[in-house]
Design an enzyme around this catalytic site. Sequence first.
Site, PDB file in Angstrom:
ATOM      1  N   TYR A  93       0.811  -1.225   0.000  1.00 43.60           N
ATOM      2  CA  TYR A  93       0.000   0.000   0.000  1.00 43.60           C
ATOM      3  C   TYR A  93       0.839   1.268   0.000  1.00 43.60           C
ATOM      4  CZ  TYR A  93      -0.118  -0.266   5.290  1.00 43.60           C
ATOM      5  OH  TYR A  93       0.149  -0.339   6.632  1.00 43.60           O
ATOM      6  N   GLU A  94       0.144   2.378  -0.272  1.00 46.92           N
ATOM      7  CA  GLU A  94       0.765   3.695  -0.493  1.00 46.92           C
ATOM      8  C   GLU A  94       1.735   3.676  -1.668  1.00 46.92           C
ATOM      9  OE1 GLU A  94      -0.742   5.916   0.798  1.00 46.92           O
ATOM     10  OE2 GLU A  94      -1.713   4.835   2.426  1.00 46.92           O
ATOM     11  N   GLY A  95       1.402   2.937  -2.696  1.00 45.22           N
ATOM     12  CA  GLY A  95       2.274   2.790  -3.860  1.00 45.22           C
ATOM     13  C   GLY A  95       3.159   1.583  -3.667  1.00 45.22           C
TER      14      GLY A  95
END
Length: 571
Positions: free
Chosen positions: A433-435
């Site tokens: 997550y978050e890229g």
Amino acid sequence: MPFTPPVAEQRFVLTHVVGLPDLATTDRFAAASEDVVDAVLEGVGQFAAGEWAPLARIGDTVGAKWTSAGVRMPEGYAQAYRDYVDNGWGTIGAPEAWGGQGLPFALQTAVLDTLGGANMGFALCPTLTVGAIEALLHHGSPEQREAYLPHLSTGAWTGTMNLTEPQAGSDVGALRATATPRGDGTWSVRGTKIYISFGDHDMADNIVHLVLARTPEAPAGTRGISLFLVPKYRLDADGKPGAFNDVTVVSIEHKMGLHASPTCVLSFGDASDCIGELIGPEHGGMRAMFTMMNNARLNVGLQGVQVAEGATQAAVTYALDRVQSARAGGNSRDPVRIIEHPDVRRMLLRMKAQTQAARALVYYAAGQVDRANLGDVAARERLELVTPLAKAHGTDIGNEVASLGIQVHGGMGYVEETGAAQFFRDARITPIYEGTNGIQAADLVGRKLGLGGGSAFAVLIADMRAEAAAPELIALIDACETVGGHLARAGQDDRLAGSYPFLTMLSIAACGWLMERQGRAATGDDGFAAMKRASVRFYLEQLVPEALGLRAAAMASAEMLYAVPAEAFAA
């Protein structure tokens, strides 16, 4: 599982890696005196060990639950969160103008490190709130800041980030949520968002959702996205939570780990009565959201440190207690504690060294945030360059160390009752997550290598080379410079094919640089200094040479990846 706050380690890194005493000489951070820093680290350590760590087990085994009335947290969580708010731990880095203490972001990072080391899933809640504060500080209107920041700064209200939709994950430009003008300056928001961490819970008076949506006739792709502030409860005339704002929790995900963190599917505007406010200019949503996302990426890298710290502590405790087999080559045939066996020592040293290196890298990035906030342009460029390193490498290390922790426990590590498996299950989401970490690598070679015409990368290499003394580290720095130059000139496919090994090489070089610096500063003859020197030596002599082996992969042609058609992978 018992948790010992790593206060001595945090204080050492804040001094010798972040340079916190230098920051305290500025007017902005003058309050960050040595006694204040000590009080913060000791205080949050006692709080985390006493109140948050004991809840980690129930958070995993019981977890957050969806009900028709909304998400309900496990027993004890609501009170522990209220104690977090009442004790002021959310205010550490928040601006003084909005009820915060205005202390350095690096110190706030250490506070979140401690809270997450005690209970990683729980700490995700205040971590997201920090990002919401940043977005409103930089892009919110004066009225929005006045209405929301005092409550977000204390943690009395929590924040979320709403990007992902069923058809729009990493491809944010494919989102379909809409916002339609209501004629009074507000907007009617409709759509569904998924994977929203702490999208609902019963611990705070209000939840402030930052939501990406499209306005009518907006351009396609990311250029047409705007950002909206959508509270769970609208504010009444006195600025207090009032009417429900038509934000419904459809479900929560059944996940591999992080069970104490409810990951929600949220539906906005089912009754056509969800009201939002535009943050920043129309179609300026991605710029505003990246402020929050970049903050989140550093804090996700910090989650890697948190889980590595917890897994290491658990493994060391087990290795000190577990007695099994005589030491090979020893004079006695009596069984010994497993920490006496060479391979267990190797694993524990690797866990210690990797955890300390990842902490140094993430704290270093946090220090660049503070210097950038003081107006240092070079620090802002350095921050942009090291953010993908901190996020990707920090989370890779969290996964490696958590896996090693299971190995140290042996068969008992694979049994849930020891708690070792929880660290691994909790850690596994962090590279996603978050890229994803692959996106971080692509960002590094696609955008960050070219910052300042390549000067940001060149200056980092020069800074590392100026301090490096270990031959292995010097060789790795040289290899990073060579590979970086090659990738800057390479075609798109070759650049992306080599991006991940290069990110790992550069991250380990930066960690080696910061570890060697700490080794020079660890001059005492106490146990802490001895352990620090041992960790540094292990890192430089074993982990840095491993990274040199990635040079060939980082410079390999992408053609090998496409040597067979896609369908052949199923053969």
